[in-house]
Write a protein that holds these residues in place. Structure first.
Motif, PDB file in Angstrom:
ATOM      1  N   ARG A 197       0.830  -1.203   0.000  1.00 16.77           N
ATOM      2  CA  ARG A 197       0.000   0.000   0.000  1.00 16.77           C
ATOM      3  C   ARG A 197       0.870   1.261   0.000  1.00 16.77           C
ATOM      4  O   ARG A 197       1.879   1.323   0.696  1.00 16.77           O
ATOM      5  CB  ARG A 197      -0.960  -0.020   1.188  1.00 16.77           C
ATOM      6  CG  ARG A 197      -2.044  -1.078   1.021  1.00 16.77           C
ATOM      7  CD  ARG A 197      -3.011  -1.144   2.177  1.00 16.77           C
ATOM      8  NE  ARG A 197      -4.136  -2.024   1.857  1.00 16.77           N
ATOM      9  CZ  ARG A 197      -4.097  -3.345   1.961  1.00 16.77           C
ATOM     10  NH1 ARG A 197      -3.005  -3.946   2.400  1.00 16.77           N
ATOM     11  NH2 ARG A 197      -5.150  -4.070   1.638  1.00 16.77           N
ATOM     12  N   ILE A 198       0.440   2.227  -0.763  1.00 17.37           N
ATOM     13  CA  ILE A 198       1.151   3.491  -0.905  1.00 17.37           C
ATOM     14  C   ILE A 198       0.591   4.485   0.118  1.00 17.37           C
ATOM     15  O   ILE A 198      -0.628   4.618   0.274  1.00 17.37           O
ATOM     16  CB  ILE A 198       1.001   4.058  -2.325  1.00 17.37           C
ATOM     17  CG1 ILE A 198       1.418   3.008  -3.362  1.00 17.37           C
ATOM     18  CG2 ILE A 198       1.826   5.327  -2.483  1.00 17.37           C
ATOM     19  CD1 ILE A 198       2.831   2.499  -3.213  1.00 17.37           C
ATOM     20  N   VAL A 199       1.480   5.176   0.825  1.00 12.73           N
ATOM     21  CA  VAL A 199       1.065   6.124   1.856  1.00 12.73           C
ATOM     22  C   VAL A 199       1.447   7.540   1.431  1.00 12.73           C
ATOM     23  O   VAL A 199       2.165   7.747   0.447  1.00 12.73           O
ATOM     24  CB  VAL A 199       1.708   5.786   3.215  1.00 12.73           C
ATOM     25  CG1 VAL A 199       1.381   4.369   3.641  1.00 12.73           C
ATOM     26  CG2 VAL A 199       3.223   5.993   3.172  1.00 12.73           C
ATOM     27  N   ASP A 200       0.964   8.514   2.172  1.00  4.12           N
ATOM     28  CA  ASP A 200       1.346   9.905   1.962  1.00  4.12           C
ATOM     29  C   ASP A 200       2.485  10.264   2.904  1.00  4.12           C
ATOM     30  O   ASP A 200       2.511   9.811   4.059  1.00  4.12           O
ATOM     31  CB  ASP A 200       0.166  10.838   2.219  1.00  4.12           C
ATOM     32  CG  ASP A 200      -0.961  10.628   1.220  1.00  4.12           C
ATOM     33  OD1 ASP A 200      -0.657  10.477   0.018  1.00  4.12           O
ATOM     34  OD2 ASP A 200      -2.133  10.606   1.648  1.00  4.12           O
ATOM     35  N   PRO A 201       3.440  11.090   2.460  1.00  2.45           N
ATOM     36  CA  PRO A 201       4.482  11.538   3.389  1.00  2.45           C
ATOM     37  C   PRO A 201       3.877  12.428   4.466  1.00  2.45           C
ATOM     38  O   PRO A 201       2.771  12.962   4.298  1.00  2.45           O
ATOM     39  CB  PRO A 201       5.441  12.326   2.482  1.00  2.45           C
ATOM     40  CG  PRO A 201       4.600  12.763   1.332  1.00  2.45           C
ATOM     41  CD  PRO A 201       3.579  11.684   1.123  1.00  2.45           C
ATOM     42  N   LYS A 202       4.571  12.570   5.573  1.00  2.00           N
ATOM     43  CA  LYS A 202       4.076  13.440   6.633  1.00  2.00           C
ATOM     44  C   LYS A 202       5.247  14.179   7.272  1.00  2.00           C
ATOM     45  O   LYS A 202       6.390  13.712   7.267  1.00  2.00           O
ATOM     46  CB  LYS A 202       3.316  12.631   7.695  1.00  2.00           C
ATOM     47  CG  LYS A 202       4.142  11.608   8.434  1.00  2.00           C
ATOM     48  CD  LYS A 202       3.293  10.891   9.476  1.00  2.00           C
ATOM     49  CE  LYS A 202       4.110   9.852  10.253  1.00  2.00           C
ATOM     50  NZ  LYS A 202       3.293   9.171  11.278  1.00  2.00           N
ATOM     51  N   ILE A 203       4.930  15.351   7.821  1.00  2.00           N
ATOM     52  CA  ILE A 203       5.945  16.200   8.437  1.00  2.00           C
ATOM     53  C   ILE A 203       5.737  16.218   9.945  1.00  2.00           C
ATOM     54  O   ILE A 203       4.618  16.423  10.428  1.00  2.00           O
ATOM     55  CB  ILE A 203       5.850  17.639   7.906  1.00  2.00           C
ATOM     56  CG1 ILE A 203       6.039  17.672   6.389  1.00  2.00           C
ATOM     57  CG2 ILE A 203       6.890  18.530   8.594  1.00  2.00           C
ATOM     58  CD1 ILE A 203       5.713  19.017   5.770  1.00  2.00           C
ATOM     59  N   LEU A 204       6.817  16.001  10.682  1.00  2.00           N
ATOM     60  CA  LEU A 204       6.797  16.180  12.124  1.00  2.00           C
ATOM     61  C   LEU A 204       7.843  17.229  12.492  1.00  2.00           C
ATOM     62  O   LEU A 204       8.924  17.290  11.892  1.00  2.00           O
ATOM     63  CB  LEU A 204       7.099  14.877  12.855  1.00  2.00           C
ATOM     64  CG  LEU A 204       6.039  13.767  12.767  1.00  2.00           C
ATOM     65  CD1 LEU A 204       6.442  12.569  13.618  1.00  2.00           C
ATOM     66  CD2 LEU A 204       4.663  14.271  13.196  1.00  2.00           C
ATOM     67  N   PHE A 205       7.501  18.068  13.484  1.00  5.92           N
ATOM     68  CA  PHE A 205       8.404  19.122  13.944  1.00  5.92           C
ATOM     69  C   PHE A 205       9.106  18.692  15.231  1.00  5.92           C
ATOM     70  O   PHE A 205       8.501  18.057  16.107  1.00  5.92           O
ATOM     71  CB  PHE A 205       7.642  20.419  14.209  1.00  5.92           C
ATOM     72  CG  PHE A 205       7.053  21.046  12.985  1.00  5.92           C
ATOM     73  CD1 PHE A 205       7.851  21.427  11.922  1.00  5.92           C
ATOM     74  CD2 PHE A 205       5.682  21.263  12.898  1.00  5.92           C
ATOM     75  CE1 PHE A 205       7.308  22.008  10.784  1.00  5.92           C
ATOM     76  CE2 PHE A 205       5.128  21.852  11.776  1.00  5.92           C
ATOM     77  CZ  PHE A 205       5.943  22.219  10.716  1.00  5.92           C
ATOM     78  N   TYR A 206      10.377  19.084  15.350  1.00  2.00           N
ATOM     79  CA  TYR A 206      11.169  18.818  16.547  1.00  2.00           C
ATOM     80  C   TYR A 206      11.966  20.076  16.898  1.00  2.00           C
ATOM     81  O   TYR A 206      12.246  20.910  16.031  1.00  2.00           O
ATOM     82  CB  TYR A 206      12.136  17.656  16.334  1.00  2.00           C
ATOM     83  CG  TYR A 206      11.481  16.346  15.980  1.00  2.00           C
ATOM     84  CD1 TYR A 206      11.084  15.452  16.974  1.00  2.00           C
ATOM     85  CD2 TYR A 206      11.255  16.003  14.647  1.00  2.00           C
ATOM     86  CE1 TYR A 206      10.476  14.248  16.646  1.00  2.00           C
ATOM     87  CE2 TYR A 206      10.655  14.798  14.312  1.00  2.00           C
ATOM     88  CZ  TYR A 206      10.263  13.930  15.312  1.00  2.00           C
ATOM     89  OH  TYR A 206       9.665  12.731  14.977  1.00  2.00           O
ATOM     90  N   GLU A 207      12.336  20.166  18.156  1.00  2.00           N
ATOM     91  CA  GLU A 207      13.177  21.277  18.601  1.00  2.00           C
ATOM     92  C   GLU A 207      14.646  20.866  18.551  1.00  2.00           C
ATOM     93  O   GLU A 207      14.998  19.748  18.933  1.00  2.00           O
ATOM     94  CB  GLU A 207      12.820  21.685  20.026  1.00  2.00           C
ATOM     95  CG  GLU A 207      13.693  22.810  20.570  1.00  2.00           C
ATOM     96  CD  GLU A 207      13.386  23.157  22.015  1.00  2.00           C
ATOM     97  OE1 GLU A 207      14.093  24.013  22.584  1.00  2.00           O
ATOM     98  OE2 GLU A 207      12.446  22.559  22.583  1.00  2.00           O
TER      99      GLU A 207
END
Length: 333
Positions: free
Chosen positions: A220-230
């Motif tokens: 299955r193909i997924v969408d990329p996602k963005i996570l923020f970090y300090e």
């Protein structure tokens, strides 16, 4: 006629397993009794049914006896089938059926030898951040590699080498003839941006060109996602805690690191990946060497809030993009 059967099992692991075996019939001159194994491609430790048929004898009134590995299993008039479980990988089970009707004596033998094949796949050009313990998941137009790892045994108990077997691959129902053949145990492909999953099938044959198994896997193909970090000036990027929704700025400066999970190509700073930052809707420029990092400073005596937004795209890939935003609360130092 006497028929000898051998059965090989294929199992695929990913998130998904497949089970495959084969049965080979070999003629014998004095028999008109035939054993059939069902399912035709059972797995190790799986319940199977062995049944007999004859084109010339009424088995409903014949005395039928069954044995497994030389031990009597069952015997009764008209008992045309039995059910039992296969053994483990590489452990043979010999099934013998005999039928007696008057002066007519018939017999047949089947040998079941479970084997297994692991099907592995990986997305080869996908980015994941440091310390990520999961699997890199394919996104739109990413490259995928599928590999077969067989543990398939010959009738003498010796395992086939991967290079000895032939593989016929299919993709979304279409046979991939140019990518199939002897020793072709790997398949490389690029996802079509219009498809949200890739259905991969494989059929395996031995050195005698006899099919020993088949199976498939759905990727299955997924969408990329963005996570923020300090990014802490002393400790570095704090990957143990992602930032989301709203945060308070306790220091004069915040280095905000964006990690684009499952973006392609694998190098997140590649020129093929574009980062578009904005602050309250206005574009914000970042360092071209580290486009995934935004440094935010709060002014002395000025409080309030600001909305940080980021869109990550790969212009060469039509549907590959991800967005995220974060609300920053300034205390007015």
């Amino acid at each position: 006629m006497k028929n000898n059967y051998s059965l090989n099992f294929i199992k695929a692991i990913i998130p998904i397993f497949l089970f495959s075996f084969f049965i080979i019939a070999e003629a014998q001159t004095n028999s008109v009794l035939f054993i059939k194994i069902s399912p035709e491609i059972p797995g190790a430790y799986e319940e199977v049914t062995a049944s007999v048929s004859s084109p010339s004898v009424n088995l409903d009134i014949a005395s039928i006896s069954w044995s497994l590995d030389g031990k009597k299993f069952s015997s009764n008039v008209g008992q045309k089938s039995i059910t039992f479980k296969t053994k483990g990988v590489g452990e043979k089970t010999t099934v013998v059926a005999t039928a007696t009707l008057g002066n007519t004596f018939l017999s047949d033998t089947a040998t079941i030898n479970p084997s297994e094949v692991d099907i592995l796949w990986e997305a080869t050009d996908i980015y994941t951040p440091p310390f990520y313990k999961g699997k890199a998941l394919p996104t739109s137009e990413s490259s995928i590699k599928v590999t077969i790892v067989p543990s398939v045994f010959k009738s003498n108990g010796v395992a086939y080498k991967t290079s000895e077997l032939s593989y016929k691959w299919s993709r979304n129902g279409e046979i991939l003839g140019s990518l199939s053949g002897r020793g072709a145990s790997t398949l490389s492909l690029k996802n079509d941006y219009l498809k949200r999953e890739e259905s991969i099938g494989v059929e395996t044959r031995n050195t005698s060109d006899v099919k020993i198994g088949k199976g498939g896997v759905i990727i299955r193909i997924v969408d990329p996602k963005i996570l923020f970090y300090e990014k802490n000036p002393i400790l570095g990027v704090l990957y143990n805690k992602s930032l989301f929704n709203s945060i308070n700025l306790s220091n004069e400066e915040l280095s905000l690191v964006a990690e684009p999970y499952f973006i392609s190509p694998r190098d997140k700073t590649s020129s093929k990946i574009q980062y578009t930052w904005s602050l309250n809707g206005s574009p914000v420029a970042t360092n071209s060497k580290n486009p995934n990092i935004l440094v935010v400073r709060q002014q002395t005596g000025v409080g309030g809030e600001a909305n940080v937004s980021l869109e990550v795209t790969s212009p060469s890939k039509i549907l590959l993009s991800a967005t995220n935003n974060l609300m920053l609360n300034f205390k007015g130092r």
